[in-house]
Scaffold this motif. Structure first.
Motif, PDB file in Angstrom:
ATOM      1  N   ALA A   1      -4.885 -17.539 -13.286  1.00 14.87           N
ATOM      2  CA  ALA A   1      -5.573 -16.943 -14.435  1.00 14.87           C
ATOM      3  C   ALA A   1      -4.973 -17.426 -15.747  1.00 14.87           C
ATOM      4  O   ALA A   1      -5.707 -17.695 -16.701  1.00 14.87           O
ATOM      5  CB  ALA A   1      -5.514 -15.426 -14.342  1.00 14.87           C
ATOM      6  N   ALA A   2      -3.659 -17.553 -15.809  1.00  8.03           N
ATOM      7  CA  ALA A   2      -3.014 -18.038 -17.034  1.00  8.03           C
ATOM      8  C   ALA A   2      -3.468 -19.464 -17.343  1.00  8.03           C
ATOM      9  O   ALA A   2      -3.732 -19.803 -18.500  1.00  8.03           O
ATOM     10  CB  ALA A   2      -1.492 -17.969 -16.894  1.00  8.03           C
ATOM     11  N   ALA A   3      -3.605 -20.299 -16.325  1.00  6.48           N
ATOM     12  CA  ALA A   3      -4.046 -21.686 -16.534  1.00  6.48           C
ATOM     13  C   ALA A   3      -5.508 -21.748 -16.967  1.00  6.48           C
ATOM     14  O   ALA A   3      -5.909 -22.678 -17.668  1.00  6.48           O
ATOM     15  CB  ALA A   3      -3.843 -22.495 -15.254  1.00  6.48           C
ATOM     16  N   ALA A   4      -6.299 -20.768 -16.549  1.00  9.16           N
ATOM     17  CA  ALA A   4      -7.730 -20.753 -16.876  1.00  9.16           C
ATOM     18  C   ALA A   4      -8.026 -19.919 -18.121  1.00  9.16           C
ATOM     19  O   ALA A   4      -9.190 -19.639 -18.408  1.00  9.16           O
ATOM     20  CB  ALA A   4      -8.513 -20.221 -15.685  1.00  9.16           C
ATOM     21  N   ALA A   5      -6.985 -19.547 -18.860  1.00  8.36           N
ATOM     22  CA  ALA A   5      -7.174 -18.704 -20.044  1.00  8.36           C
ATOM     23  C   ALA A   5      -8.177 -19.331 -21.004  1.00  8.36           C
ATOM     24  O   ALA A   5      -8.275 -20.553 -21.121  1.00  8.36           O
ATOM     25  CB  ALA A   5      -5.833 -18.483 -20.744  1.00  8.36           C
TER      26      ALA A   5
ATOM     27  N   ASN B   1     -18.480 -21.597  -3.105  1.00  8.84           N
ATOM     28  CA  ASN B   1     -19.768 -20.931  -3.254  1.00  8.84           C
ATOM     29  C   ASN B   1     -20.765 -21.935  -3.821  1.00  8.84           C
ATOM     30  O   ASN B   1     -20.977 -21.997  -5.036  1.00  8.84           O
ATOM     31  CB  ASN B   1     -19.681 -19.708  -4.162  1.00  8.84           C
ATOM     32  N   PRO B   2     -21.396 -22.745  -2.960  1.00  7.59           N
ATOM     33  CA  PRO B   2     -22.379 -23.710  -3.447  1.00  7.59           C
ATOM     34  C   PRO B   2     -23.728 -23.073  -3.769  1.00  7.59           C
ATOM     35  O   PRO B   2     -24.613 -23.729  -4.305  1.00  7.59           O
ATOM     36  CB  PRO B   2     -22.509 -24.691  -2.285  1.00  7.59           C
ATOM     37  N   GLY B   3     -23.884 -21.793  -3.465  1.00  4.84           N
ATOM     38  CA  GLY B   3     -25.162 -21.108  -3.611  1.00  4.84           C
ATOM     39  C   GLY B   3     -25.512 -20.749  -5.042  1.00  4.84           C
ATOM     40  O   GLY B   3     -24.793 -21.050  -5.998  1.00  4.84           O
ATOM     41  N   ALA B   4     -26.626 -20.026  -5.177  1.00  6.09           N
ATOM     42  CA  ALA B   4     -27.161 -19.639  -6.479  1.00  6.09           C
ATOM     43  C   ALA B   4     -26.803 -18.209  -6.871  1.00  6.09           C
ATOM     44  O   ALA B   4     -27.133 -17.776  -7.972  1.00  6.09           O
ATOM     45  CB  ALA B   4     -28.685 -19.802  -6.472  1.00  6.09           C
ATOM     46  N   ALA B   5     -26.138 -17.475  -5.992  1.00  3.89           N
ATOM     47  CA  ALA B   5     -25.777 -16.084  -6.268  1.00  3.89           C
ATOM     48  C   ALA B   5     -24.264 -15.904  -6.141  1.00  3.89           C
ATOM     49  O   ALA B   5     -23.608 -16.608  -5.367  1.00  3.89           O
ATOM     50  CB  ALA B   5     -26.486 -15.159  -5.288  1.00  3.89           C
ATOM     51  N   PRO B   6     -23.692 -14.958  -6.882  1.00  2.00           N
ATOM     52  CA  PRO B   6     -22.255 -14.691  -6.746  1.00  2.00           C
ATOM     53  C   PRO B   6     -21.902 -14.196  -5.346  1.00  2.00           C
ATOM     54  O   PRO B   6     -22.750 -13.667  -4.626  1.00  2.00           O
ATOM     55  CB  PRO B   6     -21.991 -13.586  -7.770  1.00  2.00           C
ATOM     56  N   VAL B   7     -20.643 -14.392  -4.986  1.00  3.66           N
ATOM     57  CA  VAL B   7     -20.088 -13.867  -3.738  1.00  3.66           C
ATOM     58  C   VAL B   7     -18.978 -12.892  -4.125  1.00  3.66           C
ATOM     59  O   VAL B   7     -18.136 -13.197  -4.978  1.00  3.66           O
ATOM     60  CB  VAL B   7     -19.504 -14.993  -2.854  1.00  3.66           C
ATOM     61  N   ARG B   8     -18.983 -11.724  -3.498  1.00  9.80           N
ATOM     62  CA  ARG B   8     -17.918 -10.740  -3.714  1.00  9.80           C
ATOM     63  C   ARG B   8     -17.217 -10.519  -2.391  1.00  9.80           C
ATOM     64  O   ARG B   8     -17.867 -10.345  -1.355  1.00  9.80           O
ATOM     65  CB  ARG B   8     -18.499  -9.421  -4.234  1.00  9.80           C
ATOM     66  N   LEU B   9     -15.888 -10.551  -2.413  1.00  6.43           N
ATOM     67  CA  LEU B   9     -15.118 -10.426  -1.178  1.00  6.43           C
ATOM     68  C   LEU B   9     -13.786  -9.756  -1.430  1.00  6.43           C
ATOM     69  O   LEU B   9     -13.332  -9.666  -2.565  1.00  6.43           O
ATOM     70  CB  LEU B   9     -14.901 -11.806  -0.553  1.00  6.43           C
ATOM     71  N   LEU B  10     -13.190  -9.291  -0.346  1.00  2.00           N
ATOM     72  CA  LEU B  10     -11.803  -8.847  -0.372  1.00  2.00           C
ATOM     73  C   LEU B  10     -10.974  -9.964   0.235  1.00  2.00           C
ATOM     74  O   LEU B  10     -11.338 -10.531   1.266  1.00  2.00           O
ATOM     75  CB  LEU B  10     -11.625  -7.561   0.437  1.00  2.00           C
ATOM     76  N   ASN B  11      -9.871 -10.296  -0.419  1.00  2.00           N
ATOM     77  CA  ASN B  11      -8.927 -11.287   0.089  1.00  2.00           C
ATOM     78  C   ASN B  11      -7.624 -10.561   0.368  1.00  2.00           C
ATOM     79  O   ASN B  11      -7.057  -9.928  -0.519  1.00  2.00           O
ATOM     80  CB  ASN B  11      -8.732 -12.400  -0.939  1.00  2.00           C
ATOM     81  N   PHE B  12      -7.199 -10.604   1.632  1.00  2.00           N
ATOM     82  CA  PHE B  12      -5.946  -9.988   2.064  1.00  2.00           C
ATOM     83  C   PHE B  12      -4.997 -11.103   2.473  1.00  2.00           C
ATOM     84  O   PHE B  12      -5.422 -12.099   3.058  1.00  2.00           O
ATOM     85  CB  PHE B  12      -6.154  -9.105   3.300  1.00  2.00           C
ATOM     86  N   ASN B  13      -3.725 -10.916   2.198  1.00  4.01           N
ATOM     87  CA  ASN B  13      -2.720 -11.870   2.642  1.00  4.01           C
ATOM     88  C   ASN B  13      -1.487 -11.110   3.079  1.00  4.01           C
ATOM     89  O   ASN B  13      -1.112 -10.111   2.470  1.00  4.01           O
ATOM     90  CB  ASN B  13      -2.331 -12.828   1.518  1.00  4.01           C
ATOM     91  N   THR B  14      -0.881 -11.607   4.134  1.00  2.30           N
ATOM     92  CA  THR B  14       0.383 -11.055   4.565  1.00  2.30           C
ATOM     93  C   THR B  14       1.317 -12.212   4.893  1.00  2.30           C
ATOM     94  O   THR B  14       0.869 -13.188   5.495  1.00  2.30           O
ATOM     95  CB  THR B  14       0.210 -10.091   5.771  1.00  2.30           C
ATOM     96  N   PRO B  15       2.542 -12.197   4.426  1.00  3.68           N
ATOM     97  CA  PRO B  15       3.158 -11.172   3.607  1.00  3.68           C
ATOM     98  C   PRO B  15       2.632 -11.209   2.171  1.00  3.68           C
ATOM     99  O   PRO B  15       1.810 -12.053   1.817  1.00  3.68           O
ATOM    100  CB  PRO B  15       4.643 -11.534   3.659  1.00  3.68           C
ATOM    101  N   ALA B  16       3.138 -10.305   1.335  1.00  2.00           N
ATOM    102  CA  ALA B  16       2.753 -10.237  -0.081  1.00  2.00           C
ATOM    103  C   ALA B  16       3.244 -11.471  -0.818  1.00  2.00           C
ATOM    104  O   ALA B  16       4.019 -12.274  -0.286  1.00  2.00           O
ATOM    105  CB  ALA B  16       3.346  -8.976  -0.707  1.00  2.00           C
ATOM    106  N   GLY B  17       2.817 -11.606  -2.052  1.00  5.44           N
ATOM    107  CA  GLY B  17       3.240 -12.701  -2.906  1.00  5.44           C
ATOM    108  C   GLY B  17       2.078 -13.450  -3.522  1.00  5.44           C
ATOM    109  O   GLY B  17       2.223 -14.110  -4.547  1.00  5.44           O
ATOM    110  N   TRP B  18       0.901 -13.362  -2.892  1.00  3.48           N
ATOM    111  CA  TRP B  18      -0.268 -14.097  -3.378  1.00  3.48           C
ATOM    112  C   TRP B  18      -0.669 -13.645  -4.778  1.00  3.48           C
ATOM    113  O   TRP B  18      -1.304 -14.391  -5.521  1.00  3.48           O
ATOM    114  CB  TRP B  18      -1.417 -13.932  -2.397  1.00  3.48           C
ATOM    115  N   GLU B  19      -0.267 -12.436  -5.166  1.00  5.97           N
ATOM    116  CA  GLU B  19      -0.578 -11.953  -6.504  1.00  5.97           C
ATOM    117  C   GLU B  19       0.033 -12.852  -7.578  1.00  5.97           C
ATOM    118  O   GLU B  19      -0.529 -13.020  -8.661  1.00  5.97           O
ATOM    119  CB  GLU B  19      -0.145 -10.495  -6.680  1.00  5.97           C
ATOM    120  N   GLY B  20       1.172 -13.490  -7.277  1.00  5.89           N
ATOM    121  CA  GLY B  20       1.777 -14.445  -8.210  1.00  5.89           C
ATOM    122  C   GLY B  20       0.875 -15.646  -8.440  1.00  5.89           C
ATOM    123  O   GLY B  20       0.724 -16.127  -9.568  1.00  5.89           O
ATOM    124  N   TYR B  21       0.270 -16.141  -7.380  1.00  9.37           N
ATOM    125  CA  TYR B  21      -0.689 -17.251  -7.486  1.00  9.37           C
ATOM    126  C   TYR B  21      -1.874 -16.844  -8.354  1.00  9.37           C
ATOM    127  O   TYR B  21      -2.317 -17.587  -9.229  1.00  9.37           O
ATOM    128  CB  TYR B  21      -1.143 -17.677  -6.095  1.00  9.37           C
TER     129      TYR B  21
END
Length: 147
Positions: free
Chosen positions: A121-125, A96-116
């Motif tokens: 988030a833990a690394a960016a605490a 997002n090089p722009g000046a406004a936030p971007v909101r999106l839905l990210n879908f992945n198949t199969p599942a597992g991306w929630e672990g990433y």
């Protein structure tokens, strides 16, 4: 398996520097079939390094703003209402090089991306801003291969 109904702002929220994600559904809720997260990316977010997935279909549906996507050698801005499906083996990234936030839905198949998302988030605490390289190192554990 039970039905899932989550309202705006509901889900498992994780902050990652210039972005946050609400995990709406993952493997536990979908018998391993897919992941869905609502993501907000703040302005000037550099995004992950260009990468491929070996098994994962990575899908984006832009709700608000303009997301910059690199697909193969092509870069394009995709706005609200745009859907992008990146199959396994296709080099891609986003920012997002722009000046406004971007909101999106990210879908992945199969599942597992929630672990990433949880690992990221833990690394960016504590509001720590992750570098593109750090994002890539964390993602490498989750069917993500920088190229």
């Amino acid at each position: 398996m039970d039905a899932i109904v989550l309202g705006p702002g509901d889900g498992e929220r994780h902050a990652m520097g210039d972005a946050w994600v609400d995990i709406k559904a993952g493997g536990q809720q979908t018998a391993g079939s897919f992941y869905c997260g609502e993501v907000v990316i703040q302005p000037r977010f550099p995004g992950p390094p260009p990468h491929v997935h070996d098994r994962l279909h990575d899908m984006f549906y832009v709700l608000e703003g303009s997301l910059t996507m690199r697909l193969g050698d092509e870069e394009r801005a995709v706005g609200a209402g745009t859907f992008v499906c990146v199959p396994p083996g296709v080099v891609h990234t986003f920012s997002n090089p722009g000046a406004a936030p971007v909101r999106l839905l990210n879908f992945n198949t199969p599942a597992g991306w929630e672990g990433y998302m949880r690992d990221l988030a833990a690394a960016a605490a504590g509001g720590r801003q992750l570098t593109t390289q750090e994002i890539g190192e964390i993602a490498a554990r989750n069917d993500f291969r920088p190229v």
